[in-house]
Every structure is written in structure tokens, then in C-alpha cells.
Design a protein around this motif. Sequence first.
Motif, mmCIF file in Angstrom:
data_model
loop_
_atom_site.group_PDB
_atom_site.id
_atom_site.type_symbol
_atom_site.label_atom_id
_atom_site.label_comp_id
_atom_site.label_asym_id
_atom_site.label_seq_id
_atom_site.Cartn_x
_atom_site.Cartn_y
_atom_site.Cartn_z
ATOM 1 N N MET A 175 4.051 -24.108 5.807
ATOM 2 C CA MET A 175 5.317 -23.093 5.220
ATOM 3 C C MET A 175 4.372 -22.573 3.702
ATOM 4 O O MET A 175 3.914 -22.718 3.414
ATOM 5 N N ALA A 176 4.663 -20.955 4.334
ATOM 6 C CA ALA A 176 4.140 -20.402 2.686
ATOM 7 C C ALA A 176 5.285 -20.515 1.272
ATOM 8 O O ALA A 176 5.655 -20.549 1.683
ATOM 9 N N ILE A 177 4.103 -21.387 0.483
ATOM 10 C CA ILE A 177 5.012 -21.403 -0.849
ATOM 11 C C ILE A 177 5.137 -19.962 -1.616
ATOM 12 O O ILE A 177 6.179 -19.968 -2.861
ATOM 13 N N VAL A 178 4.580 -18.895 -1.594
ATOM 14 C CA VAL A 178 4.352 -17.668 -1.852
ATOM 15 C C VAL A 178 4.460 -16.348 -1.099
ATOM 16 O O VAL A 178 3.161 -16.450 -0.045
ATOM 17 N N SER A 179 4.868 -15.626 -0.663
ATOM 18 C CA SER A 179 4.768 -14.612 0.072
ATOM 19 C C SER A 179 5.045 -13.539 -0.278
ATOM 20 O O SER A 179 5.950 -13.002 -0.756
ATOM 21 N N VAL A 180 3.739 -12.708 -0.138
ATOM 22 C CA VAL A 180 4.096 -11.120 -0.741
ATOM 23 C C VAL A 180 3.762 -10.130 0.295
ATOM 24 O O VAL A 180 3.391 -10.510 1.436
ATOM 25 N N GLN A 181 5.145 -9.030 0.026
ATOM 26 C CA GLN A 181 5.643 -8.696 1.454
ATOM 27 C C GLN A 181 5.183 -7.386 1.173
ATOM 28 O O GLN A 181 6.161 -6.984 0.488
ATOM 29 N N GLU A 182 4.603 -6.342 1.801
ATOM 30 C CA GLU A 182 3.730 -5.188 2.097
ATOM 31 C C GLU A 182 4.324 -4.608 0.911
ATOM 32 O O GLU A 182 4.562 -3.398 0.417
ATOM 33 N N LEU A 183 3.334 -4.711 -0.475
ATOM 34 C CA LEU A 183 3.080 -4.280 -1.881
ATOM 35 C C LEU A 183 2.324 -3.651 -1.520
ATOM 36 O O LEU A 183 1.761 -3.130 -1.258
ATOM 37 N N THR A 184 3.287 -2.120 -2.271
ATOM 38 C CA THR A 184 2.455 -1.005 -2.668
ATOM 39 C C THR A 184 2.003 -0.706 -4.290
ATOM 40 O O THR A 184 3.499 -0.486 -4.814
ATOM 41 N N LEU A 185 1.158 -0.168 -4.750
ATOM 42 C CA LEU A 185 1.362 0.246 -5.797
ATOM 43 C C LEU A 185 0.349 1.630 -6.207
ATOM 44 O O LEU A 185 -0.843 1.084 -5.997
ATOM 45 N N GLY A 186 0.434 2.170 -6.705
ATOM 46 C CA GLY A 186 -0.300 3.305 -6.907
ATOM 47 C C GLY A 186 -0.478 4.570 -8.262
ATOM 48 O O GLY A 186 0.484 4.099 -9.445
ATOM 49 N N PHE A 187 -1.301 4.980 -8.707
ATOM 50 C CA PHE A 187 -1.818 5.760 -10.329
ATOM 51 C C PHE A 187 -1.653 7.178 -9.953
ATOM 52 O O PHE A 187 -2.961 7.408 -10.786
ATOM 53 N N GLY A 188 -1.209 8.015 -8.569
ATOM 54 C CA GLY A 188 -1.456 8.898 -8.354
ATOM 55 C C GLY A 188 -2.529 9.028 -7.380
ATOM 56 O O GLY A 188 -3.877 8.066 -7.391
ATOM 57 N N GLY A 189 -2.528 9.742 -5.977
ATOM 58 C CA GLY A 189 -4.020 10.051 -5.300
ATOM 59 C C GLY A 189 -3.196 8.530 -4.042
ATOM 60 O O GLY A 189 -2.388 7.882 -3.897
ATOM 61 N N HIS A 190 -4.519 7.832 -3.945
ATOM 62 C CA HIS A 190 -4.453 6.924 -2.859
ATOM 63 C C HIS A 190 -3.303 5.604 -3.045
ATOM 64 O O HIS A 190 -4.503 5.731 -4.467
ATOM 65 N N PRO A 191 -3.063 5.115 -2.676
ATOM 66 C CA PRO A 191 -2.090 3.188 -2.953
ATOM 67 C C PRO A 191 -3.201 3.022 -3.848
ATOM 68 O O PRO A 191 -4.256 2.674 -3.068
ATOM 69 N N LEU A 192 -3.132 1.824 -5.207
ATOM 70 C CA LEU A 192 -4.528 1.180 -5.449
ATOM 71 C C LEU A 192 -4.326 -0.405 -4.553
ATOM 72 O O LEU A 192 -5.451 -0.880 -3.526
ATOM 73 N N LEU A 193 -2.627 -0.628 -4.190
ATOM 74 C CA LEU A 193 -2.272 -1.333 -2.656
ATOM 75 C C LEU A 193 -1.019 -0.504 -2.364
ATOM 76 O O LEU A 193 -0.336 -0.491 -2.785
ATOM 77 N N ASP A 194 -1.952 -1.177 -0.610
ATOM 78 C CA ASP A 194 -1.261 -0.598 0.255
ATOM 79 C C ASP A 194 -0.459 -0.893 1.625
ATOM 80 O O ASP A 194 -1.310 -1.468 2.181
ATOM 81 N N ARG A 195 0.753 -1.703 1.404
ATOM 82 C CA ARG A 195 1.898 -1.877 2.204
ATOM 83 C C ARG A 195 0.742 -3.337 2.145
ATOM 84 O O ARG A 195 0.715 -4.116 3.473
ATOM 85 N N VAL A 196 0.457 -4.272 0.729
ATOM 86 C CA VAL A 196 -0.527 -5.527 1.010
ATOM 87 C C VAL A 196 0.817 -7.364 1.826
ATOM 88 O O VAL A 196 1.671 -6.736 0.906
ATOM 89 N N THR A 197 -0.033 -7.239 2.412
ATOM 90 C CA THR A 197 0.929 -8.760 2.503
ATOM 91 C C THR A 197 -0.240 -9.657 2.508
ATOM 92 O O THR A 197 -1.312 -9.756 3.243
ATOM 93 N N LEU A 198 0.261 -10.994 2.393
ATOM 94 C CA LEU A 198 -0.207 -12.215 1.819
ATOM 95 C C LEU A 198 0.567 -13.390 1.531
ATOM 96 O O LEU A 198 1.377 -13.309 1.332
ATOM 97 N N HIS A 199 0.880 -14.757 3.238
ATOM 98 C CA HIS A 199 0.865 -15.580 3.119
ATOM 99 C C HIS A 199 -0.178 -17.005 2.298
ATOM 100 O O HIS A 199 -0.428 -17.358 2.803
#
Length: 599
Positions: free
Chosen positions: A1-25
Amino acid sequence: MAIVSVQELTLGFGGHPLLDRVTLHIEKGDRISLLGRNGTGKSTLMRLINREIRPDSGKVVTETGVRTARLPQEVPTDISGTILTVVVQGLSDEADKIPEWEIRTRAETILSKMQLDGDEPFQNLSAGLKRRALLAQTLVAEPDLLLLDEPTNHLDIEAIKWLEDFLGRHGPTLIFIAHDREFVRRLATKIAQIDRGHLNLFECSYDTFLERKEAVLADEAARLHRADKKLAAEEVWVRQGIKARRTRNEGRVRALEGLREERRQRRAKAGSVKMRAQEAERTGKLVIEAQHLDYSFGPDAVLKDFSTVIQRGDKIGIMGPNGCGKTTLLNLLLGNLHPDNGNIRHGLHLEIAYFDQLREQLDEEKSVQENVAGKNDKVIIDGNARHIIGYLGDFLFTPERARSPVSILSGGERNRLLLAKLFTRPANVLVLDEPTNDLDMETLELLEELLVAYRGTLLLVSHDRTFLNNVVTGIYAFEGDGRVEEYVGGYDDWLRQQTGAPAPSSRKEKPEKTAPSKPKASDKSRKLSYKEQQELEALPGRIEAMEAEQAEIHATLSDPDFYREKSPEVAKLKDRLETLEKELFAAYARWEELEAIGE
């Protein structure tokens, strides 16, 4: 079982997102190595997981009671007090919940595990011990998930091996960023790669990941090639005229618009650094000879009775603990320092290019392009003028970044800039003092290839075991009390000679290097035969032809387009490259042998 789940994270500073719907369990007990090119968002993802910044969208879900902690890449400059005081600060959030005696007991326990003296002032520590103390500060709070950003930077080999062992036996669940491939190889249970905003998880060892990554890239290249062919065919069809716009073809037109949009949104793979060392006129056979060198700082002996002969084409790795005198040895050999006793003799025609680990050759206030070309807008490379912006583009500096001051550059960018500056001048002796810090793995491997193919002489200080294994042919090892011993081979060869047992190899598969055979005593009393004289005269041309072929193969294999339609040729070229390396080594050995007889 995941103790931390990263779910569809997106972060950008203009232009293409630096992180685009990142998921990690992240599951309990995972040791995940986070890989990716410099600037792809690895440290940013860690800060998001640690809730230091907020994403544009998506979320991080943490199981109830799970605590995270992050060790940053840079050591803060405003820390004072003893090591014990610094470590206790890691429990500041719990100071009102647990008794003082327990705080001290927990701090002293972690100090014991990490082999630190709590009474020593923090400011007196080396960079490596400061990072160890900050790791202790992070671990004393007993986090469930530990985030480590380049924990091996500026650590010597013994400290890196200690950290590997400690984290493997005592560490919590772990996500780490590291450029040290052997550290990743020994510690990681999973590999998470960030590429063009997306994260791909490989539940395997590092070596298996390397194999799978090649397959993934090949599949992607094939898929994109098919998509481009289909788009080209549909563009031809739609230009045929009015019949393409009839009702029965409206679906096909809409599909074409979809293909066009997909092509517009496609993110190209980040470019690779293009490095090439300019080679000056060949040196004589002798490059540097040192006889019975002694050197001390006050009462402390750095070198005692050190002698060596460095010949043309030697590639020497210099190893030892931080502060033992590796840079001092370089400066003695180069004539920048004078020994207390002994003599140093230089050969003819030495053109030395020096990469210093402190990057003191860079002017913080000047721009990137001014640091390389001064007020000029061109640099001379291999006798040809190149515009400075184009040249810096080979080292992944955009025009905007090339005009920026050095003071805002990251550690990896500064290293690339120093390499760009270094390679603007022809040299037949390269001196590199810890060039691998902050470089991503792909750039590290390109630098390796350059140094392996380099025909001049190399002096290299490094704590990167894989880098040493893949590049050098000899080791100078600091072994305490001013003793420096010389060994044939790379890091694994040195380790094997220390322990008398086979060392676990971290080197790439390549022909085994052995020292060229020395001429027999009887050879020195005779002259070259006519046939041997002809062979000697022909060898330089033969070697030059083989090296030209080698460079051409390297250029072909570094071109991504080559892998798209010529996959059967890849294996043939790699086999030819391996054969060439063996033939070149044998040719150089024969050249040395014949020259020695003819002297």
C-alpha cells in the motif's frame, strides 16, 4: 500500500509544463532513484511531495501519520553551533511533545550511527561532513519518507560508500536524486525517470532500466515516424481539392486536424551536449617526470618521496579523501607549486587546459558568452570561426541563457560552461579536477566518450567510481601519511589490488586494458631493422585513419535519426567500434615499443 501518492501533478512556468500530470505511488521500503536531465523538474517534484510549494493542479495524498523530510542539495551558510546542537534542531517541531532527555538520547543515537562527534563545531567540518550532519538532523525526526537531493555531491569515495551502506541498512523509505551511477546501482530498488514533463516508473535495477530505456526510446522513435508518415500522406490527400471536403470525407478531415494538433503539441527530446576537445600539436613521449617529491602544509605532510613518469596518452585518475592533497598534487605536477624537495621535469610542446573544481575561472558578474569569448562574438574551433551563440548552443545554452550572468546559473550549467570555455583552446594535456559534480548522467556519459577518444594526456581528479573505471588507465591513490601509490587500471582494479578479491565491476563492457609491454633489455642494444623502420613510419598514418573511422562511427551512433530506420546496422557499428579500440590500443603499444628500441 502506498504511504504517499502523487496524483496527476502539473506545474508550469509558461510554455510547456515542467511537470505534466505526473503520478507516482510510493510504497513503504521503496528506494526510488529520480533520474532526468538537468532542469527537468526533479528537485521541484521533491519540493511538491514535501509540500514546500503548491502545484497548478493535482495533489499529493499522504497516509495518516506519515512524515516526510527533505535534504536540499546546497548546504546552508548560516548554520552555527556544535554538531549536536544542529542535529537537535531536527526535533524542534516535537520539542513540546517529548522530554528533553529523550531528545538528547535520540540525537546521540543518530550521531553514533553516523559516526559524528557531537561536540565538534559545525563550521569546522568539511563539505562532506556538513552534509552528513544535516542528514543526521533530518533522520533524527524519524521521517517515514526521506527526500535526498544530490547527497553524494562533494563527498569522497569512502563517504559515498558509507552513505550507501547506512541508507541500505538504516534508512527509511527513500527518494533520491544522484548523478553517481554506482550509488544508484547499489541503492535503488526502482527508477523514476522524468522526461519532457512526464514520469515513467521502472520497477527494476538501474542496469535493467538502462536496457529497457533503450527499448522505450526505440519504440517512441518508431511510433513518431509512423505518425509523421501518416500526417504527410493525409496532407497530400487534403491538397487534392474539393473532393476532400465532401461530406463523406469530413471525418477524415477532422482526423487530419487531430494529427496536426498532436504534432504541434509534441515535445522534442532535450538535446544532448556536443563536446569536442581541440587537440594541439603532439607532445614528446615524456609529458611529466617527478622525482622524490616532498610537500607539507606546516607540520602536515601532503606528499612524501613521490616519484612518477607520465607519458603521452596516459590517462591518470587521482583518488583520495577530501582534503588529502589531490589538487595540491596537480599543482605540483603542473609547476604551479614548488615542492619542498625533489624535482619536476616537463616534456616538450605542452599545451595544458585546466578545469578547476571551484570554478574560479568563471567571472560571476559577466555573462555566459563573455566568459567564453570576451567581447568577441566568435570563437575559433578547429581553425574555423563559430558564432558564440551557436557554440554555446552545443552546450545546451539558449540565446537568452547565453546572455545571462553566470551568478544565476545552476551547478550543472556552471560545469557545462567551464567545459565550453575549456574546449575553446587546443590542448594536448587535459587536467580535470572533479568535473562530474552536478552533471546529469547523459552529459557524464558524453564526457566519458570524449575523454576515452582523446589522444592527449589526461589527469583526472574524481570521486565517481564508474567514471574512473570507464576513462582512466592508471590510478594515483593517497593512502595516508603523505604516501601516494601508483596502480594500473581503474577504480575496480585499485580495489581488487587493495583487497586481493574480485571487485564488483561498475565499468561498461569494453576491451580490457593492459599496460603496453616494455621492451626487453636486449632490444635496447640493437637498432631497428629495415622492416621495423618501415612499420614505425607507417604507424602514425594507420593510427590516424583508425581514429578518423572511430570518430565517424561515434558521430553516426550519436545521431538519433540513425536508429529510426537502420537498426540492423547499429550492432555492426558497435562491434566495429569495439574492434577498432582493440586495434588502436595494440597499434599504440607497438608504436611505443618501436620508438623505445629506436631511441
